[in-house]
Design a protein around this motif. Structure first.
Motif, PDB file in Angstrom:
ATOM      1  N   UNK A  46      73.586  67.662  71.439  1.00  0.00           N
ATOM      2  CA  UNK A  46      73.320  69.018  70.961  1.00  0.00           C
ATOM      3  C   UNK A  46      71.909  69.045  70.409  1.00  0.00           C
ATOM      4  N   UNK A  47      71.192  70.138  70.711  1.00  0.00           N
ATOM      5  CA  UNK A  47      69.846  70.300  70.175  1.00  0.00           C
ATOM      6  C   UNK A  47      69.916  71.259  68.995  1.00  0.00           C
ATOM      7  N   UNK A  48      69.311  70.847  67.887  1.00  0.00           N
ATOM      8  CA  UNK A  48      69.279  71.685  66.691  1.00  0.00           C
ATOM      9  C   UNK A  48      67.862  71.755  66.145  1.00  0.00           C
ATOM     10  N   UNK A  49      67.565  72.885  65.499  1.00  0.00           N
ATOM     11  CA  UNK A  49      66.346  72.952  64.696  1.00  0.00           C
ATOM     12  C   UNK A  49      66.805  72.970  63.246  1.00  0.00           C
ATOM     13  N   UNK A  50      65.888  73.116  62.324  1.00  0.00           N
ATOM     14  CA  UNK A  50      66.307  73.195  60.916  1.00  0.00           C
ATOM     15  C   UNK A  50      67.096  74.463  60.651  1.00  0.00           C
ATOM     16  N   UNK A  54      70.500  75.053  68.853  1.00  0.00           N
ATOM     17  CA  UNK A  54      69.637  75.632  69.892  1.00  0.00           C
ATOM     18  C   UNK A  54      70.364  75.678  71.240  1.00  0.00           C
ATOM     19  N   UNK A  55      70.809  74.517  71.685  1.00  0.00           N
ATOM     20  CA  UNK A  55      71.429  74.462  73.018  1.00  0.00           C
ATOM     21  C   UNK A  55      72.082  73.103  73.210  1.00  0.00           C
ATOM     22  N   UNK A  77      64.047  73.102  78.737  1.00  0.00           N
ATOM     23  CA  UNK A  77      65.113  72.307  79.365  1.00  0.00           C
ATOM     24  C   UNK A  77      65.207  72.718  80.820  1.00  0.00           C
ATOM     25  N   UNK A  78      65.060  71.771  81.717  1.00  0.00           N
ATOM     26  CA  UNK A  78      65.033  72.056  83.160  1.00  0.00           C
ATOM     27  C   UNK A  78      64.146  73.268  83.479  1.00  0.00           C
ATOM     28  N   UNK A  79      62.977  73.312  82.845  1.00  0.00           N
ATOM     29  CA  UNK A  79      62.024  74.381  83.132  1.00  0.00           C
ATOM     30  C   UNK A  79      62.252  75.662  82.351  1.00  0.00           C
ATOM     31  N   UNK A  80      63.379  75.795  81.623  1.00  0.00           N
ATOM     32  CA  UNK A  80      63.669  77.021  80.863  1.00  0.00           C
ATOM     33  C   UNK A  80      63.167  76.851  79.426  1.00  0.00           C
TER      34      UNK A  80
END
Ligand SMILES: [Zn+2]
Ligand SMILES: [Zn+2]
Length: 390
Positions: A46-50, A54-55, A77-80
């Motif tokens: 999992x991607x997180x910011x503070x 995120x995704x 991510x994959x160009x997005x």
């Protein structure tokens, strides 16, 4: 939100608690990273910011990360395009998940890709990308053992190295605390070049079978653990290499390493270069033959700290670094316009002698006997019991 705050607490403070046994290790610490590609090789993250989630980032996908002109992390991510962030967290779904990191230096040089397991915190420090790997100590040790000892040792040797490296990690966990992590991945701390990818059960069982074991002294104080490749038959004392004397490191003989691969070395140095070096840096009088003869005929039966005589104040460690010698344990002999240095051992010679320990394993000694031989006055203790100064 509360969940996230909790996560941050664990990230920032958990590493300092022994029970959590999480380490924050700065990876690719020797390079200024300008951009980064990350592939999810196994499992999902999992991607997180503070500010929150995120995704997802799952097997087969690729991230592209670089710093924009205002120093923010540009994430896609994959160009997005996924946004601009100050800090990016990548959190493992299961402990088996791992990623492949392909960084480029600021000058656009491609660095060798490395795989890592655990969680990651990516941020911008002094205008380059800093990667901190947050990982269980025992998983970190697999990578350290593969990097520091190689992948072909016997299990008993891995047990020795696991205890030393685990102890080292505990003893040095504040070494980089001002920079926001515990350890770097270079020899300054311990070499750690990613997750262990080999299949040797000896390495993994060496760690498992010594789970949580560290070295302490008789007062339950943490025991400093150093190691080098070969001590040359006599271990060095700490003040011969650094400026302080650690009482547990009195020199002792080692007959286990004197017939091994790195037991002996030779090097020729032009007489002129050696004389120039000591006259320029230590004002040693090289104008008289009797003094030059002292230089050319210097011998060490046992390890010395200074070249020729302590009164001249020429530390052997200075010669070692100036002339890139394998060790400070050498004697000289004049040969034409050169000096032949015949040396013993490889490395600083303090603490564990790796080749001596491997020979002890071959002769049937167990890891406890080996640790007792090289770390005199030490005993084994378990992480989780009270250890002073940790
Ligand atoms: Zn370091
Ligand atoms: Zn040795």
């Amino acid at each position: 939100m509360i969940y996230l705050r909790l996560l941050f607490l664990v990230f920032f403070f958990g590493a300092y608690s022994l029970n959590a046994q999480n380490l924050r290790v700065n990876v690719f610490s020797q390079t200024k990273i300008g951009s980064l590609k990350v592939d999810a090789l196994n499992g999902s993250y999992q991607l997180h910011s503070r500010n929150g989630y995120i995704a997802d980032f799952t097997e087969g996908q690729s991230l592209s990360i670089y710093l924009n002109s205002s120093g923010k992390i540009h994430l896609s991510r994959n160009g997005e395009f996924l946004g601009l962030y100050d800090t990016l967290l990548m959190l493992q779904s299961s402990h088996l998940d791992y990623l492949n990191f392909k960084p480029r230096s600021k000058s656009s040089l491609k660095l060798k890709a490395r795989q890592y397991e655990g969680d990651f915190e990516i941020s911008s420090i002094r205008n380059s990308i800093a990667i901190v790997n947050i990982i269980f100590t025992e998983s970190y040790l697999k990578g350290v053992l593969a990097s520091e000892a190689g992948i072909r040792c016997a299990k008993e040797y891995y047990k020795v190295q696991a205890i030393i490296s685990r102890t080292f990690a505990g003893n040095n966990k504040f070494k980089h605390s001002e920079e926001g992590f515990n350890l770097c991945d270079a020899v300054h701390c311990q070499a750690y070049f990613g997750r262990y990818q080999g299949e040797s059960l000896d390495l993994t069982s060496g760690i498992k079978e010594t789970y949580g074991q560290v070295l302490v002294d008789s007062n339950q104080n943490s025991f400093p653990t150093f190691f080098s490749a070969n001590c040359g038959g006599q271990s060095a004392e700490t003040d011969q290499v650094w400026n302080h004397l650690l009482p547990n490191y009195l020199s002792h003989n080692d007959t286990f390493c004197i017939h091994t691969r790195q037991a002996n070395w030779e090097k020729y140095i032009p007489k002129k270069e050696l004389l120039n070096f000591i006259s320029k840096n230590y004002f040693f009088d090289v104008s008289k033959k009797k003094y030059r003869d002292l230089v050319f005929n210097f011998t060490q039966e046992g390890r010395k700290t200074f070249f020729i005589h302590p009164s001249y104040g020429i530390p052997l460690r200075d010669l070692r670094s100036a002339f890139k010698l394998r060790s400070t344990y050498f004697s000289c002999e004049p040969v034409g316009d050169k000096v032949l240095l015949r040396g013993r051992g490889f490395g600083h010679g303090i603490g564990l002698c790796q080749e001596g320990a491997m020979e002890m394993v071959r002769l049937g000694f167990d890891y406890k006997a080996i640790l007792a031989f090289y770390f005199r006055g030490s005993k084994l203790s378990l992480i989780g019991t009270q250890i002073n100064h940790w």
